[in-house]
Design a protein around this motif. Structure first.
Motif, PDB file in Angstrom:
ATOM      1  N   LYS A  45      -0.738  22.786 -34.093  1.00  0.00           N
ATOM      2  CA  LYS A  45      -0.350  24.119 -33.622  1.00  0.00           C
ATOM      3  C   LYS A  45       1.134  24.316 -33.841  1.00  0.00           C
ATOM      4  O   LYS A  45       1.849  23.314 -33.851  1.00  0.00           O
ATOM      5  CB  LYS A  45      -0.704  24.333 -32.149  1.00  0.00           C
ATOM      6  CG  LYS A  45      -0.269  23.272 -31.161  1.00  0.00           C
ATOM      7  CD  LYS A  45       1.115  22.754 -31.014  1.00  0.00           C
ATOM      8  CE  LYS A  45       2.271  23.643 -30.787  1.00  0.00           C
ATOM      9  NZ  LYS A  45       3.558  22.905 -30.659  1.00  0.00           N
ATOM     10  N   ASN A 100       6.114  23.640 -39.079  1.00  0.00           N
ATOM     11  CA  ASN A 100       5.179  24.764 -39.103  1.00  0.00           C
ATOM     12  C   ASN A 100       5.102  25.535 -40.423  1.00  0.00           C
ATOM     13  O   ASN A 100       4.056  26.062 -40.776  1.00  0.00           O
ATOM     14  CB  ASN A 100       5.535  25.728 -37.968  1.00  0.00           C
ATOM     15  CG  ASN A 100       5.479  25.032 -36.621  1.00  0.00           C
ATOM     16  OD1 ASN A 100       4.808  24.006 -36.484  1.00  0.00           O
ATOM     17  ND2 ASN A 100       6.174  25.559 -35.626  1.00  0.00           N
ATOM     18  N   ASN A 130      -4.683  20.976 -28.224  1.00  0.00           N
ATOM     19  CA  ASN A 130      -5.084  19.865 -27.358  1.00  0.00           C
ATOM     20  C   ASN A 130      -4.849  20.141 -25.880  1.00  0.00           C
ATOM     21  O   ASN A 130      -5.439  19.490 -25.024  1.00  0.00           O
ATOM     22  CB  ASN A 130      -4.343  18.584 -27.766  1.00  0.00           C
ATOM     23  CG  ASN A 130      -2.853  18.776 -27.873  1.00  0.00           C
ATOM     24  OD1 ASN A 130      -2.391  19.798 -28.365  1.00  0.00           O
ATOM     25  ND2 ASN A 130      -2.077  17.808 -27.414  1.00  0.00           N
ATOM     26  N   TRP A 185      13.972  20.647 -36.977  1.00  0.00           N
ATOM     27  CA  TRP A 185      13.482  21.890 -37.593  1.00  0.00           C
ATOM     28  C   TRP A 185      13.097  22.922 -36.542  1.00  0.00           C
ATOM     29  O   TRP A 185      12.973  24.107 -36.865  1.00  0.00           O
ATOM     30  CB  TRP A 185      12.305  21.574 -38.533  1.00  0.00           C
ATOM     31  CG  TRP A 185      11.152  20.887 -37.838  1.00  0.00           C
ATOM     32  CD1 TRP A 185      10.951  19.540 -37.745  1.00  0.00           C
ATOM     33  CD2 TRP A 185      10.090  21.511 -37.119  1.00  0.00           C
ATOM     34  NE1 TRP A 185       9.818  19.280 -37.006  1.00  0.00           N
ATOM     35  CE2 TRP A 185       9.266  20.477 -36.611  1.00  0.00           C
ATOM     36  CE3 TRP A 185       9.735  22.830 -36.837  1.00  0.00           C
ATOM     37  CZ2 TRP A 185       8.123  20.732 -35.855  1.00  0.00           C
ATOM     38  CZ3 TRP A 185       8.599  23.077 -36.079  1.00  0.00           C
ATOM     39  CH2 TRP A 185       7.813  22.037 -35.599  1.00  0.00           C
ATOM     40  N   ASP A 201       4.104  10.557 -45.589  1.00  0.00           N
ATOM     41  CA  ASP A 201       5.340  11.197 -45.095  1.00  0.00           C
ATOM     42  C   ASP A 201       6.410  11.013 -46.166  1.00  0.00           C
ATOM     43  O   ASP A 201       6.448   9.966 -46.832  1.00  0.00           O
ATOM     44  CB  ASP A 201       5.773  10.545 -43.767  1.00  0.00           C
ATOM     45  CG  ASP A 201       6.756  11.411 -42.990  1.00  0.00           C
ATOM     46  OD1 ASP A 201       6.432  11.822 -41.865  1.00  0.00           O
ATOM     47  OD2 ASP A 201       7.882  11.669 -43.522  1.00  0.00           O
ATOM     48  N   MET A 222       4.257  13.959 -33.664  1.00  0.00           N
ATOM     49  CA  MET A 222       2.846  14.275 -33.443  1.00  0.00           C
ATOM     50  C   MET A 222       1.930  13.482 -34.368  1.00  0.00           C
ATOM     51  O   MET A 222       0.828  13.103 -33.968  1.00  0.00           O
ATOM     52  CB  MET A 222       2.635  15.782 -33.608  1.00  0.00           C
ATOM     53  CG  MET A 222       1.430  16.277 -32.864  1.00  0.00           C
ATOM     54  SD  MET A 222       1.457  15.767 -31.118  1.00  0.00           S
ATOM     55  CE  MET A 222      -0.255  15.953 -30.720  1.00  0.00           C
TER      56      MET A 222
HETATM   57  P1  NAD Z   1       8.543  15.851 -36.556  1.00  0.00           P
HETATM   58  O1  NAD Z   1       9.739  16.458 -37.153  1.00  0.00           O
HETATM   59  O2  NAD Z   1       8.699  14.780 -35.541  1.00  0.00           O
HETATM   60  O3  NAD Z   1       7.598  15.282 -37.706  1.00  0.00           O
HETATM   61  C1  NAD Z   1       7.368  15.950 -38.919  1.00  0.00           C
HETATM   62  C2  NAD Z   1       7.197  14.888 -40.017  1.00  0.00           C
HETATM   63  O4  NAD Z   1       6.842  15.563 -41.226  1.00  0.00           O
HETATM   64  C3  NAD Z   1       8.478  14.108 -40.310  1.00  0.00           C
HETATM   65  O5  NAD Z   1       8.220  12.729 -40.224  1.00  0.00           O
HETATM   66  C4  NAD Z   1       8.858  14.529 -41.728  1.00  0.00           C
HETATM   67  O6  NAD Z   1       9.466  13.500 -42.469  1.00  0.00           O
HETATM   68  C5  NAD Z   1       7.502  14.888 -42.296  1.00  0.00           C
HETATM   69  N1  NAD Z   1       7.577  15.813 -43.446  1.00  0.00           N
HETATM   70  C6  NAD Z   1       8.370  16.903 -43.583  1.00  0.00           C
HETATM   71  N2  NAD Z   1       8.116  17.503 -44.757  1.00  0.00           N
HETATM   72  C7  NAD Z   1       7.146  16.783 -45.383  1.00  0.00           C
HETATM   73  C8  NAD Z   1       6.454  16.908 -46.603  1.00  0.00           C
HETATM   74  N3  NAD Z   1       6.716  17.896 -47.461  1.00  0.00           N
HETATM   75  N4  NAD Z   1       5.499  15.989 -46.913  1.00  0.00           N
HETATM   76  C9  NAD Z   1       5.241  14.957 -46.057  1.00  0.00           C
HETATM   77  N5  NAD Z   1       5.885  14.779 -44.877  1.00  0.00           N
HETATM   78  C10 NAD Z   1       6.812  15.690 -44.535  1.00  0.00           C
HETATM   79  O7  NAD Z   1       7.682  17.062 -35.970  1.00  0.00           O
HETATM   80  P2  NAD Z   1       6.533  16.930 -34.881  1.00  0.00           P
HETATM   81  O8  NAD Z   1       7.083  17.075 -33.530  1.00  0.00           O
HETATM   82  O9  NAD Z   1       5.671  15.760 -35.186  1.00  0.00           O
HETATM   83  O10 NAD Z   1       5.723  18.284 -35.191  1.00  0.00           O
HETATM   84  C11 NAD Z   1       4.831  18.361 -36.271  1.00  0.00           C
HETATM   85  C12 NAD Z   1       3.784  19.416 -35.975  1.00  0.00           C
HETATM   86  O11 NAD Z   1       3.074  19.032 -34.803  1.00  0.00           O
HETATM   87  C13 NAD Z   1       4.367  20.800 -35.677  1.00  0.00           C
HETATM   88  O12 NAD Z   1       3.524  21.781 -36.184  1.00  0.00           O
HETATM   89  C14 NAD Z   1       4.396  20.863 -34.159  1.00  0.00           C
HETATM   90  O13 NAD Z   1       4.313  22.169 -33.652  1.00  0.00           O
HETATM   91  C15 NAD Z   1       3.144  20.069 -33.822  1.00  0.00           C
HETATM   92  N6  NAD Z   1       3.157  19.453 -32.481  1.00  0.00           N
HETATM   93  C16 NAD Z   1       2.058  19.568 -31.717  1.00  0.00           C
HETATM   94  C17 NAD Z   1       2.036  19.041 -30.446  1.00  0.00           C
HETATM   95  C18 NAD Z   1       0.785  19.175 -29.615  1.00  0.00           C
HETATM   96  O14 NAD Z   1       0.835  18.923 -28.427  1.00  0.00           O
HETATM   97  N7  NAD Z   1      -0.313  19.561 -30.189  1.00  0.00           N
HETATM   98  C19 NAD Z   1       3.149  18.360 -29.950  1.00  0.00           C
HETATM   99  C20 NAD Z   1       4.261  18.208 -30.784  1.00  0.00           C
HETATM  100  C21 NAD Z   1       4.255  18.761 -32.049  1.00  0.00           C
END
Ligand code: NAD
Length: 355
Positions: free
Chosen positions: A102, A81, A130, A169, A43, A12
């Motif tokens: 979210k 989350n 979104n 996760w 990150d 995201m």
């Molecule tokens: P993901 O696992 O792909 O990405 C999470 C990132 O956070 C990873 O790159 C990880 O290395 C990084 N990270 C973890 N701990 C960290 C820290 N302490 N400091 C810095 N970086 C850190 O997960 P994702 O799919 O991108 O989801 C992330 C968020 O986005 C979640 O809350 C998810 O629910 C939300 N999301 C929203 C939508 C949407 O349509 N709005 C779609 C997908 C995901």
């Protein structure tokens, strides 16, 4: 243009950066934002840092570096989350406006602490719902509001996959895994934004078919005080998908099969139907379940409205500048969180949760 830093450059986070900068996102170029520029990402994963640099995106070495960058007006939290509250509150306390992915967080107590931090520091804070800008949903909501099929009786929305939950996760309860926190939060937000926030009761069943730790599917019925029933169904173990959205009104029915279809509408133009021909069912004839005669209905399709995902950012920036109220309000976020909590409770007790 306002400068935004994106925290977490996973799926995201990459979406946000691509849409700020007009970069490639999963094979196609994202439309570039007219209000927000990416100041950089942070990150903890070196591979993500490398990827960002490949796109020419600035990489911060610590969260503190992000928060002390005076150019950064907006911090976008795209982390697992369980980290949302901590990172959001820190950013708000550092004088940044925050867009948090979210689900905004994992409990209403946690959300209250985030809202208090926003209010105490006079900053704009909202979550990224979104899917309020999904074209089929925007169109269905517009049709409902214009009473195209009369007053709404019930709305059902479903997303169906067959691959279980992705193996990151999202499979860990302590990190906010499971489908209720994932897809359902979008659909709950959509249902309430379309039909109102005055809830009477909630009933929910969670599935644990492919995973013992977190729900891989959920069935939620939200009964509104207005009498409208909203059903949200998320399923990741289903090999034939049900329609994405199904709306019954006092004067007709609207349905959209999937993300690529137009909306199908059948309006009842004349209630009395003396020409009903019985339908042959498995065990005999039925007039009750027979189709109506063509004379008494009108059938047509509606093309989806064209929408821009950037309207979310435009509204957020206008809210910072005091030119608009934020579309996704703190109170709406609170009600969505209460529905999630009620859903967990209902599944555990097997009972309806009154609001
Ligand atoms: P993901 O696992 O792909 O990405 C999470 C990132 O956070 C990873 O790159 C990880 O290395 C990084 N990270 C973890 N701990 C960290 C820290 N302490 N400091 C810095 N970086 C850190 O997960 P994702 O799919 O991108 O989801 C992330 C968020 O986005 C979640 O809350 C998810 O629910 C939300 N999301 C929203 C939508 C949407 O349509 N709005 C779609 C997908 C995901």
């Amino acid at each position: 243009m306002k400068k935004a830093a994106v925290i977490g450059y996973g799926g995201m986070g990459q979406w946000h950066v691509a849409h700020m900068e007009g970069l490639n996102y999963f094979g196609s170029k994202a439309p570039k934002s007219d209000v927000v520029k990416c100041a950089g990402i942070f990150d903890i994963d070196p591979k993500k840092e490398e990827l960002a640099r490949l796109y020419g995106i600035n990489v911060y070495s610590s969260y503190e570096e992000v928060l002390s960058d005076k150019e950064v007006e907006i911090v976008v939290i795209a982390l697992p989350n369980d980290l949302h509250e901590e990172f959001t509150v820190k950013a708000l306390e550092s004088g940044k406006n925050v867009i948090c992915e979210k689900p905004v967080t994992m409990s209403s107590e946690s959300l209250d602490r985030m809202i208090s931090a926003a209010n105490a520091n006079n900053k704009v804070f909202c979550t990224h719902q979104n899917r309020r800008w999904d074209d089929y949903y925007v169109t269905m909501k517009r049709l409902a509001e214009s009473k195209e099929i009369g007053d709404i009786i019930s709305v059902e929305t479903r997303v169906h996959g067959s691959n279980g939950i992705p193996g990151d996760w999202r499979k860990i309860a302590a990190q906010g895994g499971g489908m209720l926190y994932d897809w359902a939060v979008h659909m709950i937000d959509q249902m309430l934004w379309m039909n109102g926030y005055d809830i009477d009761r909630v009933f929910c069943h969670l599935d644990f078919l492919t995973d013992a730790e977190v729900d891989d599917g959920c069935f939620i019925d939200i009964f509104l005080k207005s009498g409208i029933r909203c059903r949200v169904e998320i399923n990741t173990y289903n090999f034939i998908s049900m329609p994405l959205m199904y709306v019954r009104g006092t004067e007709g029915t609207a349905l959209i099969k999937d993300w690529n279809s137009d909306i199908e509408i059948v309006r009842c133009t004349e209630w009395a139907d003396n020409d009903i021909k019985p339908v042959k069912t498995a065990s005999g004839l039925s007039k009750t379940m027979a189709p109506r005669s063509e004379r008494t209905i009108e059938t047509y399709s509606v093309k989806k409205d064209s929408v821009s995902v950037h309207d979310f950012y435009r509204n957020f920036c206008d809210a910072i500048d005091g030119r608009a109220e934020q579309i996704i309000t703190h109170e709406q976020m609170r009600v969505v969180m209460k529905v999630i909590e009620a859903s967990f409770k209902s599944d555990k007790t097997g009972e309806v949760v009154k609001f």
